[in-house]
Design an enzyme around this catalytic site. Sequence first.
Site, mmCIF file in Angstrom:
data_model
loop_
_atom_site.group_PDB
_atom_site.id
_atom_site.type_symbol
_atom_site.label_atom_id
_atom_site.label_comp_id
_atom_site.label_asym_id
_atom_site.label_seq_id
_atom_site.Cartn_x
_atom_site.Cartn_y
_atom_site.Cartn_z
ATOM 1 N N THR A 179 -1.125 66.924 13.776
ATOM 2 C CA THR A 179 -0.397 66.781 15.043
ATOM 3 C C THR A 179 0.921 66.054 14.810
ATOM 4 O OG1 THR A 179 -2.469 66.705 16.286
ATOM 5 C CG2 THR A 179 -0.516 65.808 17.390
ATOM 6 N N ASN A 215 -6.853 78.508 14.346
ATOM 7 C CA ASN A 215 -8.037 77.653 14.410
ATOM 8 C C ASN A 215 -9.183 78.239 15.224
ATOM 9 O OD1 ASN A 215 -5.708 76.936 16.170
ATOM 10 N ND2 ASN A 215 -7.295 75.868 17.311
ATOM 11 N N GLN A 242 -5.547 74.484 9.180
ATOM 12 C CA GLN A 242 -6.803 75.206 8.949
ATOM 13 C C GLN A 242 -6.787 75.987 7.637
ATOM 14 O OE1 GLN A 242 -9.541 75.019 10.774
ATOM 15 N NE2 GLN A 242 -8.772 73.999 12.599
ATOM 16 N N SER A 292 -3.876 68.500 7.264
ATOM 17 C CA SER A 292 -4.708 67.442 7.841
ATOM 18 C C SER A 292 -5.898 67.137 6.937
ATOM 19 C CB SER A 292 -5.192 67.930 9.205
ATOM 20 O OG SER A 292 -6.096 67.016 9.759
ATOM 21 N N THR A 294 3.090 51.099 7.757
ATOM 22 C CA THR A 294 2.322 50.691 6.570
ATOM 23 C C THR A 294 1.380 51.803 6.129
ATOM 24 O OG1 THR A 294 2.458 48.406 7.272
ATOM 25 C CG2 THR A 294 0.692 48.935 5.715
ATOM 26 N N CYS A 336 -11.532 72.846 26.654
ATOM 27 C CA CYS A 336 -11.940 72.930 28.044
ATOM 28 C C CYS A 336 -12.364 71.543 28.490
ATOM 29 C CB CYS A 336 -13.093 73.900 28.231
ATOM 30 S SG CYS A 336 -14.517 73.479 27.243
#
Length: 387
Positions: free
Chosen positions: A76, A155, A183, A203, A244, A331
């Site tokens: 993100t 995804n 992904q 990620s 950091t 949802c």
Amino acid sequence: MNNTRPVYMDHHATTPVDPRVLEAMLPYFKDDFGNASSIDHMYGARAYEAVEKARKQVASILNAKPNEIYFTSGATESDNIALLGVTDKLAAKGNHIITCVTEHKAVLDTAKHLEKMGKSVTYLPVDQYGMVNPADIEAAITDRTILISIMAANNEIGTIAPLQEIGEIAKKHGVRFHTDAAQAVGHIPIDVKAMKIDLLSLSGHKIYGPKGIGALYITGLNPKKNISPVMFGGGHEKGIRSGTYNVPGIVGLGKAIEIAQKEMKAEAERYKKWTTMMLEAFQNECGGVILNGHPEQRLPHNLNVCFPGIESKALIHLLRDDVAISTGSACSTTSVEASYVLQAIGREEEYLHSAIRFGLGRFTTEEAIYHVIYKFRGFVQRLRNLE
Ligand SMILES: Cc1ncc(COP(=O)(O)O)c(C=O)c1O
């Protein structure tokens, strides 16, 4: 199989930390807890060395150089830095970006924010398999276009984008190419040089690393040629991402990537065999099942199918003690919104609430696959008989 816990088949949402990753991380919480920027003493120096080792590990899986890798808190944040940073830096050159309708919200909502800030965004459609057409991308480029952002793999439905073709088009027109590969990295081969990718988000928690860690690849030695910082502070990561260093997280990401690089190929073969087996079983035994996503150009561990006549939320609930699965779309607890990805591929209204996303993983066993097939067969029939 452990009968006390449901089989976990939601690996697109997140993955468990691989025990080898956890082991690599542990010393950096306790003995080697130093600040990687305070390298005048042993504690900081050891932390610094660990961060630089992880940088090499991340670079290696992408065929990037270590100094093209910037650690962030996840995909993100990487997506936000990429979109906000490039559009700010290249504002004098243009104000137009191209993306597509099936992107993750981390890209879509950032793009919407950019529109509010006066940028212009083209949201390209996808075909019935969720594939964006490179010719559409080329046609959308104007002399004001500065960035193309197309996800490497979806995804929800697992469709893999034609990255190399998009990269060639971007290069030809002098437009930056960003891909959200949250992904994809660690699951399918990605070569940023061959594919002419300028920026890539990844990620940790999608590849058996910890949550809250990720990276952004930015091509070239001087990131500030392509990007403006979007947050400010101590000037870490060449000023691109102050803050950091999350040393245990970074070590975990590096180790997770090292393992994925070695095991990805064998895992993909295993997943392919099992997802094919599951699809065939569902098609033969559950009647009218429809595959969502591309039949071949798809993530090996993804299977997304519609079970016509079944409310997927009801099925997930009925199966909750046996299998942890998801519809794949966001949802709330009170309302079930139809997936915008399924809508984009043109799924008919009656199928929109019948999709289930299976995400297989490193610790999935063949026994678990049979168990899931068996359970689905029974519960789909049970739900249909209720109608
Ligand atoms: C395609 C894609 N992009 C971005 C993200 C967000 O990643 P992170 O949780 O690391 O911020 C996800 C995770 O759901 C994803 O699937």
